[in-house]
Design a protein around this motif. Structure first.
Motif, short mmCIF file in Angstrom:
data_model
loop_
_atom_site.label_atom_id
_atom_site.label_comp_id
_atom_site.label_asym_id
_atom_site.label_seq_id
_atom_site.Cartn_x
_atom_site.Cartn_y
_atom_site.Cartn_z
N THR A 160 32.15 70.95 -11.60
CA THR A 160 33.06 70.93 -10.46
C THR A 160 34.14 69.90 -10.70
O THR A 160 33.87 68.71 -10.74
N ASP A 169 37.82 64.90 -7.40
CA ASP A 169 36.95 65.95 -6.89
C ASP A 169 35.82 65.37 -6.05
O ASP A 169 35.47 65.93 -5.00
N ARG A 176 37.26 64.64 -2.75
CA ARG A 176 37.40 65.88 -1.97
C ARG A 176 36.08 66.24 -1.31
O ARG A 176 36.03 66.60 -0.12
N ARG A 177 35.00 66.11 -2.04
CA ARG A 177 33.68 66.48 -1.51
C ARG A 177 33.23 65.51 -0.41
O ARG A 177 32.61 65.92 0.57
N GLU A 218 30.21 66.65 2.51
CA GLU A 218 29.11 67.29 1.77
C GLU A 218 27.81 66.51 1.89
O GLU A 218 26.72 67.10 1.86
#
Length: 235
Positions: free
Chosen positions: A2, A18, A21-22, A27
């Motif tokens: 990812t 990334d 972003r999560r 998440e």
């Protein structure tokens, strides 16, 4: 694997972006740690050393925190006892009672604080210690992001709102700015707090923000100046 798609960025920067972003996407809930350095390194196809560097940057930026023996968690600011710094409460969390909840047009100062105009959700909340009025609070939340708070059963909000925000909307309060001033009690405040009209109150104005810096809540808390206490260690 990812990762973000911009191959022009160094590998650790793409991994950092990334993971950020999560985190912003919620998440990992408050009680769920991120995978271990080794697991994340394997997921992203990078070395453990590079992943340790990425997590170190996220830690330095105040986005995650390492808890000894438990792992790495998305950082959430600890507000449970924040007002107890100013109004004597010890380690107790005041009980909460929502006196009023309604959708209103954002007053100019609230629109400025939230960075958006239009309709907002207004909560009038009373905090109590030993069943005695302790603080009265005006709280404004942007809509439609906080629509689940607008329709939730009041008992479902609990004594601490920030966990309720996260549970109902997925939005996490990570930081806040507070300003203190002294004001006089309005007639309405005097009735709710059980104090004399125009008696001195300490006013705490707070803007609470997400990990991205978005203002999620604007709050004004007021309590009797007779309970005010402030202490700072200087060395």
């Amino acid at each position: 694997m990812t990762q973000t798609d911009d191959a022009r960025l160094p590998l650790h920067a793409r991994t950092h972006d990334d993971l950020l972003r999560r985190i912003r996407a919620g998440e990992w809930p408050h009680d769920v740690p991120l995978p271990s350095e080794g697991e994340l390194a394997a997921e992203y196809g990078i070395s453990v050393g590079t992943m340790r560097r990425v997590l170190g940057t996220l830690t330095s930026d105040g986005l995650v925190e390492r808890r000894q023996g438990r792992g790495t968690f998305v950082r959430r600011a600890a507000f449970e006892h924040s007002l107890a710094r100013f109004f004597r409460a010890g380690d107790r969390v005041p009980a909460s009672r929502i006196l009023d909840r309604q959708r209103v047009a954002a007053p100019a100062d609230v629109a400025h604080a939230l960075g958006s105009s239009g309709e907002v959700l207004h909560l009038l909340r009373l905090r109590l210690l030993d069943d005695e009025p302790y603080l009265v609070e005006d709280i404004w939340l942007p809509l439609p992001a906080f629509e689940p708070v607008a329709v939730a059963a009041l008992d479902d909000l609990g004594d601490l709102l920030y966990p309720a925000y996260e549970r109902l909307t997925g939005l996490v309060v990570a930081a806040a700015t507070e300003d203190l001033s002294v004001v006089t009690a309005s007639a309405d405040d005097a009735v709710v707090l059980g104090c004399a009209d125009a008696s001195p109150l300490v006013r705490v104005e707070r803007s609470a923000r997400s990990v991205t810096g978005q203002v999620l809540e604007h709050r004004i808390s007021r309590g009797p100046a007779s309970r005010f206490h402030y202490r700072m260690e200087i060395s």
